[in-house]
Design an enzyme around this catalytic site. Structure first.
Site, short mmCIF file in Angstrom:
data_model
loop_
_atom_site.label_atom_id
_atom_site.label_comp_id
_atom_site.label_asym_id
_atom_site.label_seq_id
_atom_site.Cartn_x
_atom_site.Cartn_y
_atom_site.Cartn_z
N CYS A 191 37.82 48.08 32.45
CA CYS A 191 38.38 48.21 31.11
C CYS A 191 37.84 49.45 30.41
O CYS A 191 38.50 50.03 29.57
CB CYS A 191 38.08 46.96 30.29
SG CYS A 191 38.97 45.54 30.93
N ASN A 215 44.21 50.39 35.62
CA ASN A 215 43.24 49.33 35.88
C ASN A 215 43.84 48.01 35.45
O ASN A 215 43.97 47.77 34.25
CB ASN A 215 41.95 49.57 35.09
CG ASN A 215 41.00 48.39 35.17
OD1 ASN A 215 40.55 48.03 36.26
ND2 ASN A 215 40.74 47.74 34.06
N GLU A 216 44.24 47.21 36.39
CA GLU A 216 44.77 45.86 36.16
C GLU A 216 45.66 45.77 34.93
O GLU A 216 45.62 44.80 34.18
CB GLU A 216 43.64 44.82 36.12
CG GLU A 216 42.62 44.97 35.01
CD GLU A 216 41.66 43.79 34.91
OE1 GLU A 216 41.16 43.32 35.94
OE2 GLU A 216 41.41 43.34 33.77
N GLU A 233 30.76 50.24 36.43
CA GLU A 233 31.39 50.31 35.11
C GLU A 233 30.29 50.30 34.06
O GLU A 233 29.29 49.59 34.21
CB GLU A 233 32.32 49.12 34.89
CG GLU A 233 32.79 49.05 33.43
CD GLU A 233 33.98 48.14 33.18
OE1 GLU A 233 34.17 47.19 33.94
OE2 GLU A 233 34.71 48.42 32.21
O1 AHR Z 1 34.41 43.79 35.78
C1 AHR Z 1 34.55 43.48 34.43
C2 AHR Z 1 35.96 43.67 33.93
O2 AHR Z 1 36.82 42.80 34.59
C3 AHR Z 1 36.57 45.01 34.19
O3 AHR Z 1 36.25 45.93 33.22
C4 AHR Z 1 38.03 44.74 34.15
O4 AHR Z 1 38.75 45.60 34.96
C5 AHR Z 1 38.13 43.29 34.57
O5 AHR Z 1 38.86 42.57 33.67
#
Ligand code: AHR
Length: 858
Positions: free
Chosen positions: A450, A578-579, A224
């Protein structure tokens, strides 16, 4: 119990029965008063609380102030507030409902959620206050109650069946037990828990008759763009703000994020214009106005004459120059070559020569030099040069020295080492990429996290903005509050996966931005408007076409081919979401995207999402959706304490391998991708203590690698001094790569993967479960090499001796490695260790707090 059943049995459960209560004493009353309330402590962020009473006079607080539901609205810090909650029982649905105001700025918007038992709540939705008001039935009036610890509070009093209160009390007990387990730390081992523990003799028996096929891609990586992982990190570009696109909007420290930030002009005037840009997606460019008498040809001639005579009558004028120090100094190596390029023009004049230098030190020592010519005229032209460094330096800067007066426009000023990973142009930093390669990752998830769903709709990562010539890409601000050039775009990500020998796993937003986006507008829960969703769905489908299509028939595939990759990338998996908060807004869009992908590209497997935690409403609802939608995988995330990892080693043993659908068909269950996890302690360091808890847990994951298909630690990379998140797997500077203890665990698992799991029994003399659960073991077979791989974890403060009964035929130790160190050691490194075989047994001794991998051949 499925979410549907959960809804259907709601009335019964709410009034008569209990999910948590195995036992409700018969002597108990059949009903009680229940008070529901929140407080303004922590600006109203502490959630919904309960108290019960038999007489409405003496109140017993549950917790006190325990909250099974908290507001999930908006960004952390400023938002997530629950103001004036209203709770009521909806007899039509048989569910408890709760609604609350979110903040002072959006008085007409409220949260709405529901629950069967007041403990487990549905993912929240955020809707108009009037919509909720019209659905409210039999709402108890607000009352003020005096509670023993909170004092006077306003809330509502409900008459409820006692089992409902019993459920809440049991849920609280369960939570307290979990909190105790989660709080277990190794520091308490020697002093307390294992004070008298003696070294253990441990016998392991490998049982080849109990084996199963497991995934061939258990260990991958999740890249990321967080902590400056891309620009200033893995992306080898050495110039910061090369495109003059820095913008203070959304940044914490505006002074660092101006279009001219990180550029230093001397002896010339630097401005930024957007009048006639190189590309509409890259609107800003530098305008250099140079007016230095010493650059006039006549003065130049005079100057050289005077210099020959050793005199000077000329006034001093600083040499016109524009410099960039990259990210706190450019690191260059003696003898290495660097590709310089710039787009430029001299709009009103003739071409101008520009010296390009690398300078270092306080005396501006020139360690590389070349000259380029910026062409006269209105059109942008790219010019290039190669700089060869004559000395090494960590504080170098690129200096551009125009040799004539006038006005010149520059953009996309770039300096790239030729020595990138696999020699790719516009490629990755070699040392960092090689550290990733050493993990033997089987897949790469990217570009977030994120960062993929973004802070609000405008910040969503759109893959189409990140392909094509660099100057045509659309930079964006990063959710972690810095600038993304998207120099590493989708092409570079796919190329990198191929170079690593890993499968690409791109993650696209599910039509909604991050659940922690700033509130309001298109922020949290403001998904892409439904009338624009077909276009968004097409964007997802186009990605598959771009990655896998035939350039002869597909426009998108043609672009891939033109970028340099005529062969398909062979995309097999795609992440959707994503979550996210599994709200109605999310679900509608998620289903639409997943259904279209499944229909048009059944060859591409979807990885869905189940919220940010290993339990709770998004996890429950996400899993139910996954099974309902027949998803091949879902992406689980959890960042927990070492105590959690130690105490949850059976987490996946209980996962269903098959499910029965509503028509009675038995189908394989959705498999798990543990896409983000890490063991966290108070100081957020990645040390031996956290790493070993991950190793212990990974042994249990390997045992369940028939249902857990993939895992990736998170986050992966962090530039020292620029971290938004700790711990991370690899820290780095401009010149160093500093792998953590946790990195070594990942590497030991990654380099010692198998495709067949063999059951084993572990016996130690000590009867305590506390001791036993700190001894981990996993046995797999590397079928390609015909080797047995035994992984052993000793999470105890004493040395242990192992005797492992091996299956027939495995006789020779090929390699043995042990990772150990002080519990707080953040950079422990594994070393070769002693292991011998005799009489069909492997013998070895493991130091206190250690992880060993042994490979045994025939
Ligand atoms: O890994 C850091 C963050 O943790 C990621 O962007 C997100 O998916 C999670 O909240």
């Amino acid at each position: 119990m499925s979410f549907k059943n959960y809804i259907l049995t709601a009335v019964f459960a709410a009034l008569t029965s209990s999910v948590f209560a195995q036992y409700v004493p018969v002597a108990n009353a059949d009903s009680a008063w229940l008070f529901t309330y929140s407080t303004l402590k922590n600006a109203g962020r502490n959630g919904l609380h309960f108290a019960w009473s038999m007489d409405k006079v003496n109140w017993q607080e549950i917790g006190p102030e325990w909250a099974p539901v908290k507001s999930d609205y908006g960004a952390w810090g400023a938002q997530k507030r629950m103001l004036d909650p209203v709770v009521w029982f909806d007899s039509e649905s048989g569910l408890w409902k709760a609604s609350w105001h979110l903040n002072e700025q959006e008085p007409n918007k409220v949260a709405i959620t529901e629950s069967r038992n007041l403990s487990l709540w549905k993912p929240q939705d955020y809707v108009g206050a009037s919509e909720v008001k019209s659905a409210m039935r039999n709402v108890a009036p607000a009352e003020t109650i005096v509670l023993p610890s909170s004092g006077e509070v306003k809330g509502q009093v409900h008459r409820v069946a006692w089992p409902l209160v019993n459920d809440l009390l049991n849920a609280l007990q369960l939570q307290r037990q979990k909190d105790r387990d989660n709080a277990e730390r190794a520091a308490d081992d020697v002093k307390g828990r294992f004070r008298d523990l003696k070294p253990q003799q441990i016998s392991v028996t490998v049982l080849p008759e109990h084996s199963k096929t497991i995934t061939d891609k258990l260990i991958g990586i999740f890249f990321e763009d967080i902590n400056y992982a891309a620009d200033g990190g893995l992306y080898a570009e050495l110039i910061q703000n090369r495109d003059f696109e820095y913008t203070p909007e959304h940044m914490h420290d505006a002074s660092k994020w101006q279009p001219t930030s990180w550029w230093v002009a001397e002896g010339l005037d630097l401005k930024v214009s957007t009048d006639d840009p190189l590309h509409v997606n890259n609107p800003h460019y530098a305008v250099l106005s140079i007016d230095n008498p010493l650059l006039d040809p006549a003065t130049k001639r005079l100057k050289s004459k005077q210099a020959a005579m050793g005199i000077s009558t000329l006034e001093y004028h600083p040499t016109p120059q524009l410099a960039n120090r990259g990210w706190e100094g450019i690191a260059v190596k003696e003898g290495a070559r660097y590709d310089f390029s710039v787009y430029g023009r001299v709009p009103e004049g003739k071409s101008v020569k520009v010296k390009v230098q690398l300078q270092c030190g306080q005396n501006d020592k020139v360690i590389a030099e070349s000259t380029v010519t910026i062409a006269g005229g209105k059109s942008w032209k790219k010019v290039q040069a190669v700089l060869k460094a004559t000395a090494s330096a960590n504080d170098a800067r690129l200096v551009l020295l125009p040799q004539s007066n006038g006005t010149m426009h520059l953009d996309m000023v770039s300096l790239f080492p030729q020595d990138t990973y696999k020699g790719r142009k516009n490629g990755m930093r070699r040392d960092l990429a090689e550290a990733l390669e050493a993990l033997h990752p089987k897949f790469v998830r990217f570009p977030g996290g994120c960062a993929s769903h973004g802070d609000g709709l405008d910040n969503m990562y759109r893959w189409k903005n990140t392909i094509g010539p660099l100057e045509s890409r659309k930079p964006n601000w990063n959710i972690w509050h810095y600038h993304q050039t998207v120099g590493i775009g989708y092409y570079e990500y796919f190329q990198f996966c191929e170079d690593l020998g890993a499968e690409p796993l791109p993650v696209l937003a599910a039509g909604v931005p991050c659940q922690n986006s700033s509130a309001g507008g298109n922020g949290q829960q403001g998904g892409i408007p439904m009338d624009q969703m077909p276009e968004y769905v097409q964007e997802v489908l186009d990605l598959i076409e771009w990655a896998n299509g035939d350039p002869k028939t597909s426009e998108w595939a043609r672009m891939r081919a033109e970028a340099g990759h005529p062969k398909p990338f062979g995309l097999k998996m795609i992440g959707i979401g994503n979550e996210d908060l599994i709200s109605d807004v999310f679900t509608e869009r998620y289903k639409m995207i997943c259904e279209a992908v499944a229909k048009q590209h059944p060859e591409v497997e979807i990885v869905g999402t189940v919220g940010p935690f290993c339990e709770g409403s998004d996890y429950e609802r996400g899993w139910e959706l996954a099974h309902e939608m027949n998803l091949p995988y879902v992406d689980e995330h959890y960042y927990n304490s070492p105590g959690w990892f130690i105490n949850n080693q059976t987490f996946y043993d209980r996962y269903a391998r098959h499910i029965t659908d509503s028509e009675g068909n038995v189908k394989p269950a959705t498999r798990v991708y543990l896409g983000e996890y890490a063991s966290h302690i108070g100081n957020r360091s990645n040390c031996v203590e956290t790493a070993l808890s991950e190793a212990l847990y990974l042994c249990s994951v390997e045992r369940n690698a028939d249902i857990v298909a993939m895992t990736s630690y998170a986050p992966l990379l962090a530039k020292k001094g620029h971290t938004q998140w700790n711990p991370d797997m690899i820290y780095f500077t401009n010149t160093t790569v500093e792998p953590t203890s946790g990195y070594q665990v990942q590497k030991m698992f990654g380099q010692n993967a198998g495709t067949k799991y063999i059951a084993s029994t572990v016996r130690l003399e000590h009867p305590s479960a506390n001791v036993q659960k700190r001894v981990g073991c996993s046995v797999v077979v590397d079928e390609a090499k015909d080797q047995l791989i035994i992984k052993l974890v000793n999470y105890l403060p004493v040395e242990n001796t192992y005797s492992v009964a091996l299956p027939d035929g495995y006789t020779t130790v090929v390699a043995a490695q042990t990772l150990t160190g002080e519990l707080a050691d953040t950079h422990a490194v594994p070393a070769d260790s002693e292991a011998t075989t005799a009489d069909g047994k492997l013998q070895l001794t493991m130091p206190a707090y250690s992880f060993t991998v042994v490979r045994i051949g025939r």
